[in-house]
Design an enzyme around this catalytic site. Structure first.
Site, PDB file in Angstrom:
ATOM      1  N   ARG A 122       0.846  -1.192   0.000  1.00  0.00           N
ATOM      2  CA  ARG A 122       0.000   0.000   0.000  1.00  0.00           C
ATOM      3  C   ARG A 122       0.878   1.237   0.000  1.00  0.00           C
ATOM      4  NH1 ARG A 122      -4.827  -2.372   2.210  1.00  0.00           N
ATOM      5  NH2 ARG A 122      -4.867  -4.231   0.909  1.00  0.00           N
TER       6      ARG A 122
ATOM      7  N   GLU B  42      -0.009   4.123   0.674  1.00  0.00           N
ATOM      8  CA  GLU B  42      -0.682   5.166   1.459  1.00  0.00           C
ATOM      9  C   GLU B  42       0.334   5.920   2.301  1.00  0.00           C
ATOM     10  OE1 GLU B  42      -3.733   5.958   1.207  1.00  0.00           O
ATOM     11  OE2 GLU B  42      -4.207   4.317  -0.160  1.00  0.00           O
TER      12      GLU B  42
ATOM     13  N   ARG C 190      -0.432   1.385  13.271  1.00  0.00           N
ATOM     14  CA  ARG C 190      -1.125   0.210  12.722  1.00  0.00           C
ATOM     15  C   ARG C 190      -1.087   0.134  11.192  1.00  0.00           C
ATOM     16  NH1 ARG C 190      -4.063   4.129  14.468  1.00  0.00           N
ATOM     17  NH2 ARG C 190      -5.583   5.017  13.062  1.00  0.00           N
ATOM     18  N   HIS C 191      -0.275   0.988  10.573  1.00  0.00           N
ATOM     19  CA  HIS C 191      -0.128   0.957   9.119  1.00  0.00           C
ATOM     20  C   HIS C 191       1.334   0.789   8.720  1.00  0.00           C
ATOM     21  CE1 HIS C 191      -4.015   3.136   9.349  1.00  0.00           C
ATOM     22  NE2 HIS C 191      -4.254   2.529   8.201  1.00  0.00           N
TER      23      HIS C 191
ATOM     24  N   GLU D 265      -9.812  -2.714  13.583  1.00  0.00           N
ATOM     25  CA  GLU D 265     -10.210  -3.572  12.481  1.00  0.00           C
ATOM     26  C   GLU D 265      -9.049  -4.487  12.110  1.00  0.00           C
ATOM     27  OE1 GLU D 265     -11.153  -1.317   8.990  1.00  0.00           O
ATOM     28  OE2 GLU D 265     -10.890  -3.059   7.694  1.00  0.00           O
TER      29      GLU D 265
ATOM     30  N   SER E 257     -11.752  -7.462   6.969  1.00  0.00           N
ATOM     31  CA  SER E 257     -13.014  -7.010   6.377  1.00  0.00           C
ATOM     32  C   SER E 257     -13.325  -7.889   5.190  1.00  0.00           C
ATOM     33  CB  SER E 257     -12.942  -5.541   5.981  1.00  0.00           C
ATOM     34  OG  SER E 257     -12.176  -5.387   4.829  1.00  0.00           O
TER      35      SER E 257
ATOM     36  N   ARG F 278      -1.696  -7.228  12.085  1.00  0.00           N
ATOM     37  CA  ARG F 278      -2.657  -6.562  12.977  1.00  0.00           C
ATOM     38  C   ARG F 278      -3.229  -7.563  13.983  1.00  0.00           C
ATOM     39  NH1 ARG F 278      -6.453  -2.014  10.062  1.00  0.00           N
ATOM     40  NH2 ARG F 278      -4.740  -0.572   9.609  1.00  0.00           N
TER      41      ARG F 278
END
Length: 457
Positions: A235, A237, A243-244, A380, A383, A431
């Site tokens: 990712r 991002e 947590r990323h 989370e 998902s 996670r």
RNA sequence: GCCCUGGUAGUGUAGCGGCCUAUCAUGAGGCCCUGUCGAGGCUUCGACUCGGGUUCAAAUCCCGACCAGGGCGCCA
């Protein structure tokens, strides 16, 4: 793919495995007071050297613990004595000597050295201490991760991670899943949202896959029916949180011929219980080392609708409009509310379809979708949902999300010639580990973490 | 990307205009010590992120860059 049973922490198996030489090689786990008076060979890192003048002690660390080498000056070859007292910490050595039972040594046994070989002398000073009595910042630890991993508690996390992956594998294979691997080099992955890492692929542009989503769905049209994949996801991002990270291990699954998303949830729930229960059972030593008391979550996991989750946090002082994301604070608050009710794991279902990707199935006549999040202690971790398997609906959802169906032909084609109803999930392995072990940062669950700025080591 | 905080020996810190030739711990080097395991004693070594500026004087104040920590945002 076959997986060997986890040999660690099952004392019924010989710990040293295949004997590779005729020497009596021992580890800190296999050396015992019953070895007294026999010649043994031990090897490892020199963790600490205590020279008291007339007697010297060397703490030799290996994978399993510490062996004490005890060298009384009068009974030890002067050359060996010299080698020990002049050794730098963290050097790798191989010691031959006589095992001796001793009440004063931990484990009741120590080794009096007769031969001493420095396999690799460590330079000084160390970039960070392994047993120093000073704190070392996380960043310094990641800079010198090989050294950080010499700490048993750091290594324990990765032994647990390995066990988690084995347990996932066991559970899914037992439930009829086939393990698959989808490409990480892709031509387009723009399923919306997350940004992609771009790279040169000979004379084309390519991207690192952000998720196996499109490929695992395509497999639902093949007859494999139930597939899972554990592999890296990328990712781009610009996230900067605990947590990323930009590279993580994603555990993805997809199931065909489902009745509803509930079938998918049941599978994940069973898997999570099996994984967490398995860690509690198989990783006692590591959990103790980490000082973590892992509890098996209460099952079945409660199911909250997105609407009720919003109401719950608003009732406790937040002010989130319907349709908006819970946000970090809302997620955490919900975690606290659920913890009070004794639930560490819970489902949040029926998110607004607006917030969900094109491949999720809408709940017709409502603004919601057949989707779920699995939250663990306010975060989370997974998902998923039921996918839109009807070609026309899928194309119109793509258009609704501003995507060009033409660039997804390779994917859409699989929906044109017979695609069963299906659903699946993605779950962030780190996670899960982070929440299970209460780690302060997801990076602690990654050997060599990659984030916005860290690309080395 | 935004807000806040910070960058001082190998590591972790104190100092926050002149008392700084910079504190303490840990570590590293040397010496003493026969039961250490957070060993002990003596001794030595080692640092102000970088670039501008203010000032008689800058580790300390200001600006910028780079980096880090916390929070938020972005986010399968």
């Amino acid at each position: 793919m076959c997986h060997l049973p986890n040999l660690l922490y099952r004392p019924s198996y010989p710990s040293h495995g295949v004997q590779m030489s005729d020497k009596n090689i021992r580890t800190s786990r296999s050396l015992a007071p019953t070895d007294a008076d026999s010649e043994v060979v031990v090897q490892g890192w020199a963790q600490d050297i205590r020279n008291l003048g007339g007697i010297s002690f060397l703490q030799l660390r290996d994978r399993y613990g510490i062996i004490q080498i005890t060298a009384p000056k009068k009974k030890t070859d002067p050359q060996v004595m010299d080698a020990i007292t002049s050794l730098s910490r963290e050097s790798v050595v191989r010691v031959t000597g006589t095992a001796k039972a001793s009440d004063q040594a931990k484990g009741g046994v120590e080794v009096l050295p007769t031969h001493f070989e420095v396999i690799s002398a460590a330079a000084t000073p160390l970039p960070m201490g392994v047993i120093d009595k000073v704190n070392v910042e996380a960043d310094t630890r990641y800079d010198h991760r090989f050294m950080d991993l010499r700490k048993p508690e750091t290594r324990a996390i990765f032994e647990i991670k390995s066990t988690v992956l084995s347990l996932i594998d066991e559970y899914l294979v037992n439930n009829g899943f086939t393990e698959v691997f989808t490409p990480k080099l892709v031509a387009s992955g723009a399923e919306g949202g997350a940004t992609l890492f771009e790279l040169r692929y000979f004379d084309q542009n390519a991207y690192l896959a952000q998720s196996p989503q499109l490929y695992k769905q395509m497999l639902m049209s093949t007859g494999l029916d139930k597939v899972f994949e554990i592999g890296p996801a990328f990712r781009a991002e610009p996230s900067d949180t605990t947590r990323h990270v930009s590279e993580f291990i994603s555990f993805d699954g997809e199931m065909a011929f489902i009745e509803s998303q509930r079938d998918v949830q049941v599978m994940i729930e069973g898997c999570m219980q099996s994984v967490i229960g398995g860690v509690i059972e198989r990783c006692k030593g590591q959990l103790e080392l980490l000082g973590v008391d892992v509890a098996l979550p209460k099952a079945p996991y409660p199911t909250l609708t997105y609407e009720s989750a919003v109401e719950m946090v608003n009732a406790e002082g937040m002010n989130i409009p319907l349709g908006e994301d819970l946000g970090t604070e809302g997620e955490r608050l919900l975690g606290n509310i659920m913890a009070r009710q004794g639930s560490e794991m819970y489902w949040i279902v029926e998110y607004p379809d607006e917030a969900k990707p094109f491949y999720i199935m809408e709940k017709e006549g409502t603004p919601y979708s057949y989707s779920f999040d699995l939250d663990y202690k306010g975060q989370e971790i997974s998902s998923g949902g039921q996918r839109e398997h009807r070609y026309d609906n899928l194309v119109s959802r793509m258009e609704k999300k501003g995507l060009d169906p033409a660039s997804f032909n390779f994917y859409l084609e699989a929906f044109k010639f017979g695609m069963p109803a299906h659903g699946g999930w993605g779950l962030g392995v780190e996670r899960l580990i982070q929440k299970m072990l209460d780690l302060p940062n997801i990076r602690e669950a990654i050997l060599f973490p990659r984030d916005r700025i860290r690309l080395v080591p």
